[in-house]
Enzyme design. Sequence first.
Site, PDB file in Angstrom:
ATOM      1  N   ASP A  13       0.809  -1.229   0.000  1.00 12.21           N
ATOM      2  CA  ASP A  13       0.000   0.000   0.000  1.00 12.21           C
ATOM      3  C   ASP A  13       0.839   1.275   0.000  1.00 12.21           C
ATOM      4  O   ASP A  13       0.422   2.306   0.540  1.00 12.21           O
ATOM      5  CB  ASP A  13      -0.975   0.017   1.198  1.00 12.21           C
ATOM      6  CG  ASP A  13      -1.860  -1.210   1.225  1.00 12.21           C
ATOM      7  OD1 ASP A  13      -2.211  -1.693   0.136  1.00 12.21           O
ATOM      8  OD2 ASP A  13      -2.197  -1.680   2.322  1.00 12.21           O
ATOM      9  N   LYS A  16       1.915   2.015  -5.147  1.00  9.46           N
ATOM     10  CA  LYS A  16       2.480   1.425  -6.382  1.00  9.46           C
ATOM     11  C   LYS A  16       1.588   1.682  -7.585  1.00  9.46           C
ATOM     12  O   LYS A  16       2.058   2.009  -8.670  1.00  9.46           O
ATOM     13  CB  LYS A  16       2.665  -0.098  -6.217  1.00  9.46           C
ATOM     14  CG  LYS A  16       3.631  -0.482  -5.136  1.00  9.46           C
ATOM     15  CD  LYS A  16       3.644  -1.974  -4.902  1.00  9.46           C
ATOM     16  CE  LYS A  16       2.380  -2.540  -4.302  1.00  9.46           C
ATOM     17  NZ  LYS A  16       2.088  -2.115  -2.916  1.00  9.46           N
ATOM     18  N   GLY A  40      -4.463  -4.433  -3.717  1.00 12.74           N
ATOM     19  CA  GLY A  40      -5.478  -3.420  -4.013  1.00 12.74           C
ATOM     20  C   GLY A  40      -4.720  -2.184  -4.447  1.00 12.74           C
ATOM     21  O   GLY A  40      -4.073  -1.539  -3.627  1.00 12.74           O
ATOM     22  N   HIS A  41      -4.733  -1.899  -5.729  1.00 10.55           N
ATOM     23  CA  HIS A  41      -3.957  -0.784  -6.276  1.00 10.55           C
ATOM     24  C   HIS A  41      -4.912   0.311  -6.733  1.00 10.55           C
ATOM     25  O   HIS A  41      -5.781   0.073  -7.569  1.00 10.55           O
ATOM     26  CB  HIS A  41      -3.064  -1.264  -7.434  1.00 10.55           C
ATOM     27  CG  HIS A  41      -2.011  -2.230  -6.986  1.00 10.55           C
ATOM     28  ND1 HIS A  41      -1.061  -2.755  -7.813  1.00 10.55           N
ATOM     29  CD2 HIS A  41      -1.746  -2.754  -5.763  1.00 10.55           C
ATOM     30  CE1 HIS A  41      -0.274  -3.556  -7.123  1.00 10.55           C
ATOM     31  NE2 HIS A  41      -0.678  -3.585  -5.874  1.00 10.55           N
ATOM     32  N   GLN A 222       2.044  -6.096  -3.132  1.00 11.03           N
ATOM     33  CA  GLN A 222       2.468  -6.194  -1.730  1.00 11.03           C
ATOM     34  C   GLN A 222       3.748  -5.366  -1.523  1.00 11.03           C
ATOM     35  O   GLN A 222       3.930  -4.366  -2.206  1.00 11.03           O
ATOM     36  CB  GLN A 222       2.684  -7.667  -1.314  1.00 11.03           C
ATOM     37  CG  GLN A 222       1.423  -8.489  -1.224  1.00 11.03           C
ATOM     38  CD  GLN A 222       0.868  -8.970  -2.543  1.00 11.03           C
ATOM     39  OE1 GLN A 222       1.588  -9.545  -3.332  1.00 11.03           O
ATOM     40  NE2 GLN A 222      -0.402  -8.756  -2.800  1.00 11.03           N
TER      41      GLN A 222
HETATM   42  P1  GDP Z   1      -0.714   0.211  -3.597  1.00  9.09           P
HETATM   43  O1  GDP Z   1      -1.285  -1.048  -3.080  1.00  9.09           O
HETATM   44  O2  GDP Z   1       0.757   0.342  -3.316  1.00  9.09           O
HETATM   45  O3  GDP Z   1      -1.022   0.487  -5.039  1.00  9.09           O
HETATM   46  O4  GDP Z   1      -1.387   1.366  -2.737  1.00  9.09           O
HETATM   47  P2  GDP Z   1      -2.963   1.501  -2.344  1.00  9.09           P
HETATM   48  O5  GDP Z   1      -3.686   1.945  -3.537  1.00  9.09           O
HETATM   49  O6  GDP Z   1      -3.449   0.304  -1.621  1.00  9.09           O
HETATM   50  O7  GDP Z   1      -2.869   2.617  -1.232  1.00  9.09           O
HETATM   51  C1  GDP Z   1      -2.258   3.828  -1.485  1.00  9.09           C
HETATM   52  C2  GDP Z   1      -3.265   4.944  -1.243  1.00  9.09           C
HETATM   53  O8  GDP Z   1      -2.569   6.159  -1.244  1.00  9.09           O
HETATM   54  C3  GDP Z   1      -4.315   5.073  -2.336  1.00  9.09           C
HETATM   55  O9  GDP Z   1      -5.506   5.508  -1.755  1.00  9.09           O
HETATM   56  C4  GDP Z   1      -3.728   6.125  -3.259  1.00  9.09           C
HETATM   57  O10 GDP Z   1      -4.713   6.825  -4.004  1.00  9.09           O
HETATM   58  C5  GDP Z   1      -3.066   7.019  -2.255  1.00  9.09           C
HETATM   59  N1  GDP Z   1      -1.888   7.766  -2.717  1.00  9.09           N
HETATM   60  C6  GDP Z   1      -0.852   7.375  -3.499  1.00  9.09           C
HETATM   61  N2  GDP Z   1       0.082   8.342  -3.551  1.00  9.09           N
HETATM   62  C7  GDP Z   1      -0.361   9.359  -2.791  1.00  9.09           C
HETATM   63  C8  GDP Z   1       0.174  10.638  -2.412  1.00  9.09           C
HETATM   64  O11 GDP Z   1       1.273  11.030  -2.795  1.00  9.09           O
HETATM   65  N3  GDP Z   1      -0.621  11.418  -1.585  1.00  9.09           N
HETATM   66  C9  GDP Z   1      -1.840  11.010  -1.127  1.00  9.09           C
HETATM   67  N4  GDP Z   1      -2.537  11.804  -0.338  1.00  9.09           N
HETATM   68  N5  GDP Z   1      -2.342   9.820  -1.456  1.00  9.09           N
HETATM   69  C10 GDP Z   1      -1.609   9.003  -2.258  1.00  9.09           C
HETATM   70  P1  IMO Z   2      -0.848  -4.254  -2.173  1.00 15.03           P
HETATM   71  O1  IMO Z   2      -0.390  -4.806  -3.492  1.00 15.03           O
HETATM   72  C1  IMO Z   2      -0.837  -4.633   2.181  1.00 15.03           C
HETATM   73  C2  IMO Z   2      -0.816  -8.724   3.839  1.00 15.03           C
HETATM   74  C3  IMO Z   2      -2.067  -9.168   4.590  1.00 15.03           C
HETATM   75  C4  IMO Z   2      -1.475 -10.196   5.536  1.00 15.03           C
HETATM   76  C5  IMO Z   2      -0.375 -10.856   4.721  1.00 15.03           C
HETATM   77  C6  IMO Z   2      -0.799 -12.166   4.046  1.00 15.03           C
HETATM   78  O2  IMO Z   2      -2.152  -3.566  -2.217  1.00 15.03           O
HETATM   79  O3  IMO Z   2       0.236  -3.459  -1.531  1.00 15.03           O
HETATM   80  P2  IMO Z   2      -2.410 -12.803   2.027  1.00 15.03           P
HETATM   81  O4  IMO Z   2      -3.854 -12.509   1.793  1.00 15.03           O
HETATM   82  O5  IMO Z   2      -1.496 -12.322   0.969  1.00 15.03           O
HETATM   83  O6  IMO Z   2      -2.165 -14.255   2.354  1.00 15.03           O
HETATM   84  O7  IMO Z   2      -2.040 -12.005   3.380  1.00 15.03           O
HETATM   85  O8  IMO Z   2      -0.021  -9.900   3.716  1.00 15.03           O
HETATM   86  N1  IMO Z   2      -1.056  -8.212   2.464  1.00 15.03           N
HETATM   87  C7  IMO Z   2      -1.007  -6.916   2.114  1.00 15.03           C
HETATM   88  N2  IMO Z   2      -0.849  -5.796   2.849  1.00 15.03           N
HETATM   89  N3  IMO Z   2      -0.963  -4.530   0.849  1.00 15.03           N
HETATM   90  C8  IMO Z   2      -1.104  -5.633   0.071  1.00 15.03           C
HETATM   91  O9  IMO Z   2      -1.108  -5.573  -1.266  1.00 15.03           O
HETATM   92  C9  IMO Z   2      -1.173  -6.893   0.715  1.00 15.03           C
HETATM   93  N4  IMO Z   2      -1.329  -8.171   0.264  1.00 15.03           N
HETATM   94  C10 IMO Z   2      -1.244  -8.957   1.348  1.00 15.03           C
HETATM   95  O10 IMO Z   2      -2.666  -8.105   5.276  1.00 15.03           O
HETATM   96  O11 IMO Z   2      -0.839  -9.591   6.648  1.00 15.03           O
HETATM   97 MG    MG Z   3      -2.821  -1.708  -1.814  1.00 12.21          MG
END
Ligand code: GDP
Ligand code: IMO
Ligand code: MG
Length: 434
Positions: A13, A16, A40-41, A222
């Site tokens: 999170d 990416k 979850g991207h 991840q």
């Molecule tokens: P990922 O799994 O690495 O793709 O990240 P997620 O989408 O799960 O979580 C990142 C969150 O941060 C999302 O809600 C993005 O829209 C948000 N985000 C990414 N870059 C920035 C930033 O520079 N500032 C803010 N405020 N939000 C950001």
């Molecule tokens: P993105 O790509 C954050 C964590 C889960 C748990 C462990 C194992 O959005 O960054 P799993 O379901 O893979 O067997 O869970 O890994 N986890 C993540 N945490 N971002 C993710 O993906 C994750 N994918 C798995 O919370 O601790």
């Molecule tokens: Mg994510």
Amino acid sequence: MAVAVVIGAQWGDEGKGKVVDYYASKADFIARYCGGANAGHTIVLNGKKFKFNLMPSGALYPDKVNVIGNGCVIDPKRLLEEIEMVKKEGHEPLLVISGRAHVIMPYHFELDGAEEERKGPLAAGTTRRGIGPCYSDKASRFGIRVADLLSEKTLSGRLTKLHELKVKQLSIYGKNFGQTYEQVLEQYLAYGKKLAPYIGDGTQTLAQGVAKKKNVLLEGAQGAMLDIDHGLYPYGTSSNTTAGGACTGTGIGPTKIDEVVGVVKVYTSRVGSGPLPTELFDAVGNGIRDRGEEYGTVTRRPRRIGWLDLVTLRYSAWVNGLTGLAFTRLDTLAGEQEVKICTHYELDGTKIDYMPQTPEEFARCKPVYISMKGWKAMPEPEWKALAKRGYSSLPKEAREYIEFVSKSLSVPIYVVGVGPGREDTIVLKHVFAK
Ligand code: GDP
Ligand code: IMO
Ligand code: MG
């Protein structure tokens, strides 16, 4: 031409999806290489939010080839929903799903839950998306692969034995598997029919792209600390999320990789369980969670928040071979008087600067911090205007903060994020020259 990998340098999170979406404008191919719908991207485009679990984050461009590599595990139902989501945006996704990728079956979801319950304090707090059990089957060579969905003879042959075995396995956990062999077979053959136009040879597709000197972007899921080998075992996920996984998960050899960009959130966030030395339990942590709406994209669980941890980042820079850093969320951390960075741990009275191997030792690590001056909070339009003006217009303290991290890791800054949108991104170095 270049091949670039974007990985999460922390616990997932990091942002990416946003960084990949930005770099994708100059890419020809975008490929996911690990994980499944546990990812979850988020991409924010013209103010509209898209959340992808399986689709590569280049899916919103109509002219890019998106590949789901052999290293991924695929939930067909969810993938079909995401294909529909992209179609609703007005274009047919150019998608190639590797026939070598493994398929999440209904019993994998059940087993994920049952195993988590059984593990007690060793449970990772999984996303319950069947990830671990599916990769277990892959490693035991009991798995069903995407290509198997295209042939009734093959799928029924594989499933006959497997279904019986999984029913028995679940019964050990005291669970009843509710679906018959016939039901599962029918359902997955139907998925195979629907996915057929997209199923192909991901390895060949990418090899041809590389041969034609195209720009290829490999999207990690991840984060490094969740990697099955290098992460905090057993509290991570079940695949190689680090840059090496980009090679094994797509079939692109290591000598073809030009850049590895580590996405770094300027503080720590973590969903799931296990020790987290810099975790904050106070108003500062709660404030960051509230301002940043830090709730899991997949499970909506509140993310645990902490100060930035240089010890794990140093480790991450090494195991990924990082060539560049993409910092995100400078806007979220803004407004703190003082910001802290953990430079070392104290383990049983000794100062250490490395990541210990066991979770028991990691749990005993006490963070040693340095303090820096924070930077002022600004309303969203101000950050947007600042993003347009470029790096030098960032608050001085914010620049000092990320420059300190970059220097400590000996890795240059490529990207700075000051908001969730494509336009909230300051790019110092693009991984693709054209
Ligand atoms: P990922 O799994 O690495 O793709 O990240 P997620 O989408 O799960 O979580 C990142 C969150 O941060 C999302 O809600 C993005 O829209 C948000 N985000 C990414 N870059 C920035 C930033 O520079 N500032 C803010 N405020 N939000 C950001
Ligand atoms: P993105 O790509 C954050 C964590 C889960 C748990 C462990 C194992 O959005 O960054 P799993 O379901 O893979 O067997 O869970 O890994 N986890 C993540 N945490 N971002 C993710 O993906 C994750 N994918 C798995 O919370 O601790
Ligand atoms: Mg994510």
